[in-house]
Design an enzyme around this catalytic site. Structure first.
Site, PDB file in Angstrom:
ATOM      1  N   CYS A  57       0.837  -1.209   0.000  1.00  0.00           N
ATOM      2  CA  CYS A  57       0.000   0.000   0.000  1.00  0.00           C
ATOM      3  C   CYS A  57       0.872   1.259   0.000  1.00  0.00           C
ATOM      4  O   CYS A  57       0.923   1.986  -0.967  1.00  0.00           O
ATOM      5  CB  CYS A  57      -0.890   0.030   1.244  1.00  0.00           C
ATOM      6  SG  CYS A  57      -1.888  -1.417   1.463  1.00  0.00           S
TER       7      CYS A  57
HETATM    8  N1  SAJ Z   1       6.403   2.394   8.726  1.00  0.00           N
HETATM    9  C1  SAJ Z   1       7.436   3.227   9.168  1.00  0.00           C
HETATM   10  N2  SAJ Z   1       7.137   4.202  10.063  1.00  0.00           N
HETATM   11  C2  SAJ Z   1       5.863   4.398  10.529  1.00  0.00           C
HETATM   12  C3  SAJ Z   1       4.824   3.551  10.053  1.00  0.00           C
HETATM   13  C4  SAJ Z   1       5.121   2.548   9.158  1.00  0.00           C
HETATM   14  O1  SAJ Z   1       8.601   3.072   8.771  1.00  0.00           O
HETATM   15  O2  SAJ Z   1       5.657   5.293  11.348  1.00  0.00           O
HETATM   16  C5  SAJ Z   1       6.719   1.352   7.737  1.00  0.00           C
HETATM   17  C6  SAJ Z   1       6.398  -0.048   8.219  1.00  0.00           C
HETATM   18  O3  SAJ Z   1       7.515  -0.598   8.880  1.00  0.00           O
HETATM   19  C7  SAJ Z   1       6.080  -0.772   6.919  1.00  0.00           C
HETATM   20  C8  SAJ Z   1       5.481   0.311   6.037  1.00  0.00           C
HETATM   21  O4  SAJ Z   1       5.880   1.568   6.616  1.00  0.00           O
HETATM   22  O5  SAJ Z   1       7.253  -1.274   6.323  1.00  0.00           O
HETATM   23  C9  SAJ Z   1       3.965   0.257   5.939  1.00  0.00           C
HETATM   24  O6  SAJ Z   1       3.504   0.151   7.239  1.00  0.00           O
HETATM   25  P1  SAJ Z   1       1.939   0.367   7.583  1.00  0.00           P
HETATM   26  O7  SAJ Z   1       1.819   0.370   9.071  1.00  0.00           O
HETATM   27  O8  SAJ Z   1       1.404   1.524   6.850  1.00  0.00           O
HETATM   28  O9  SAJ Z   1       1.253  -0.984   7.123  1.00  0.00           O
HETATM   29  P2  SAJ Z   1       0.472  -1.366   5.796  1.00  0.00           P
HETATM   30  O10 SAJ Z   1       1.314  -1.302   4.611  1.00  0.00           O
HETATM   31  O11 SAJ Z   1      -0.192  -2.654   6.113  1.00  0.00           O
HETATM   32  O12 SAJ Z   1      -0.599  -0.213   5.646  1.00  0.00           O
HETATM   33  C10 SAJ Z   1      -1.936  -0.447   5.935  1.00  0.00           C
HETATM   34  C11 SAJ Z   1      -2.668   0.558   5.113  1.00  0.00           C
HETATM   35  N3  SAJ Z   1      -4.052   0.206   5.043  1.00  0.00           N
HETATM   36  C12 SAJ Z   1      -4.693   0.381   3.853  1.00  0.00           C
HETATM   37  O13 SAJ Z   1      -4.140   0.818   2.867  1.00  0.00           O
HETATM   38  C13 SAJ Z   1      -6.112   0.005   3.827  1.00  0.00           C
HETATM   39  C14 SAJ Z   1      -2.501   1.942   5.705  1.00  0.00           C
HETATM   40  O14 SAJ Z   1      -3.440   2.830   5.110  1.00  0.00           O
HETATM   41  C15 SAJ Z   1      -2.729   1.950   7.179  1.00  0.00           C
HETATM   42  O15 SAJ Z   1      -2.502   3.275   7.667  1.00  0.00           O
HETATM   43  C16 SAJ Z   1      -1.743   1.010   7.826  1.00  0.00           C
HETATM   44  O16 SAJ Z   1      -2.094  -0.308   7.343  1.00  0.00           O
HETATM   45  C17 SAJ Z   1      -1.836   1.057   9.339  1.00  0.00           C
HETATM   46  O17 SAJ Z   1      -2.214   2.133   9.856  1.00  0.00           O
HETATM   47  O18 SAJ Z   1      -1.458   0.067   9.956  1.00  0.00           O
END
Ligand code: SAJ
Length: 404
Positions: A240
């Site tokens: 995403c």
């Molecule tokens: N990450 C960072 N720093 C942060 C947050 C995340 O480096 O502060 C990294 C994570 O390690 C990962 C990547 O970014 O490698 C993505 O992390 P994520 O928490 O966004 O997880 P995803 O990819 O599963 O994102 C989903 C998304 N959901 C949808 O698209 C419906 C996103 O919109 C959500 O915000 C996210 O989950 C969530 O909040 O957990």
């Protein structure tokens, strides 16, 4: 249509709410994976698109990845549209949940649907409701996450809202067009990407300034309004966050606008694996460890904690960068055994000169200085700032985080 982590929970929910549901997927493997649960809930499964002839509602939940060059890859969505079209009947409600940039529903999907079905756009109901599934989230699930819907016309909007309100409890917000709904998803995920890039840039800057970025973020978080913490790390993975901004960047460029800011954020985040490797190489330099004779345990392959998905995972880039320097890399992730080069944590650490934490799995939180010292490891590169820096420094070990 599409029985992955988006389509399958939706199929189960619709069934639970009393709909007769047929799950369609082109992959026999996916069908087999869902068979037991489908039987239990009396959901029909099919690789054929024929059941669409009997359907009042068709929901498309197929992947929308990017190619190696970051260009959007709409092939799965195009293929799904072409397969659905011949079976579509007048009056069917067609809903697209796949994440797309503004314009895709109207300019790519709808023409394929009308061409393949012989129907006119006004013969069907057509809307977009971007998926918001958050894998592994214990609180927010398909039933309670608020949603937005944009549609081709008022009749389609009414139908789409009625369908989603009949199965969801989190509320459905109507928007005034398909493009607005497509744009909402782009905005919410780009928001996350640029905020992560912001703290990643701070981390690289504060590394030079000797400031602990995690303490600064914690400090800024005491502000009760208008600050929202994000955390630096060794990179941004998943299907995403590092993907969606490219859809908007590309479409805007095709229409005469350059998203410098979104593109810059992507550049910053894409550089974090390199920054992480550089932290390790700096320490090797200080200690006279030759990379080509070094053995490094990289803990974590998945892109985020406690899941097994490793799409676009920064860990894969870190391993590749280290190997290019001649380092012997031992990759280990208990959730991704088929890509792990060690059977367990002890084996991964044994004889390693350094350990790199690429994913903050719960299982890695038990890593203490004594556990590492026992295996002869004295250098810790904490790519997720998830361990206690103080404990490792007090134990006389070399600790480098991302911005600390
Ligand atoms: N990450 C960072 N720093 C942060 C947050 C995340 O480096 O502060 C990294 C994570 O390690 C990962 C990547 O970014 O490698 C993505 O992390 P994520 O928490 O966004 O997880 P995803 O990819 O599963 O994102 C989903 C998304 N959901 C949808 O698209 C419906 C996103 O919109 C959500 O915000 C996210 O989950 C969530 O909040 O957990």
């Amino acid at each position: 249509m599409g029985l992955g982590y988006v389509g399958w929970p939706l199929a189960l929910l619709a069934r639970k709410k009393g709909y007769e549901v047929t799950g369609i997927d082109i992959s026999a493997e996916k069908i087999a994976e869902r068979a037991a649960e489908a039987k239990k809930h009396r959901i029909d499964l099919s690789q054929s698109f024929e059941p669409i002839r009997e359907s009042d509602v068709v929901v498309v939940c197929v992947p929308t990845p990017v190619h190696e060059n970051h260009e959007p890859d709409l092939d799965p969505l195009r293929a799904a549209s072409e397969s659905i079209a011949p079976h579509l009947k007048r009056g069917t409600l067609l809903l697209i949940e796949s994440t797309v940039n503004p314009g895709v529903c109207e300019e790519i999907v709808l023409p394929l649907i009308t061409k393949g079905s012989g129907l006119k756009a006004e013969d069907i109901y057509f809307a977009h409701c971007p998926e918001r599934i958050n894998p592994g989230d214990p609180e927010w699930h398909v039933g309670n996450i608020p949603r937005v819907v944009g549609a081709l016309n008022a009749g389609s909007l009414r139908k789409a809202i009625a369908f989603y309100e009949s199965i969801l409890s989190g509320g459905v917000m109507p928007l005034t067009s398909l493009k607005e709904a497509e744009a909402v998803k782009m905005v919410e995920n780009s928001f996350r990407d640029i905020n992560i890039a912001f703290v990643n840039e701070l981390a690289m800057s504060f590394s030079k300034l000797g400031i602990d970025v995690m303490n600064v973020i914690k400090g800024a978080s005491t502000k009760p309004f208008s600050f929202m913490a994000h955390y630096p790390g060794c990179g941004v993975g998943g299907h995403c966050i590092p993907v969606d901004p490219y859809y908007l960047i590309t479409y805007a460029k095709q229409n005469g606008f350059t998203h410098r800011f979104l593109a810059m954020a992507r550049d910053v985040n894409n550089k974090m694996p390199q920054f992480t490797v550089e932290r390790l190489l700096e320490v090797f330099e200080e200690k006279g460890v030759r990379p080509e004779s070094a053995r490094v345990a990289v803990l974590g392959i998945a892109y985020k904690p406690n899941i097994d998905d490793y799409r676009e995972s920064p860990a894969l880039v870190i391993n590749d960068l280290l190997q290019k320097k001649g380092v012997k890399v031992i990759a280990y992730d208990p959730n991704v055994p088929h890509l792990s080069e060690a059977k367990n944590l002890k084996e991964a650490l044994s004889g390693a000169d350094a350990v790199v934490i690429a994913t903050a799995h719960d299982g890695f939180m038990k890593l203490t200085p004594s556990v590492l010292k026992k295996e002869g490891v004295h250098i810790v590169i904490d790519g997720r700032n998830c361990l206690s820096k103080e404990r490792f420094v007090e134990a006389g070990m070399t600790y480098r985080g991302i911005g600390r």
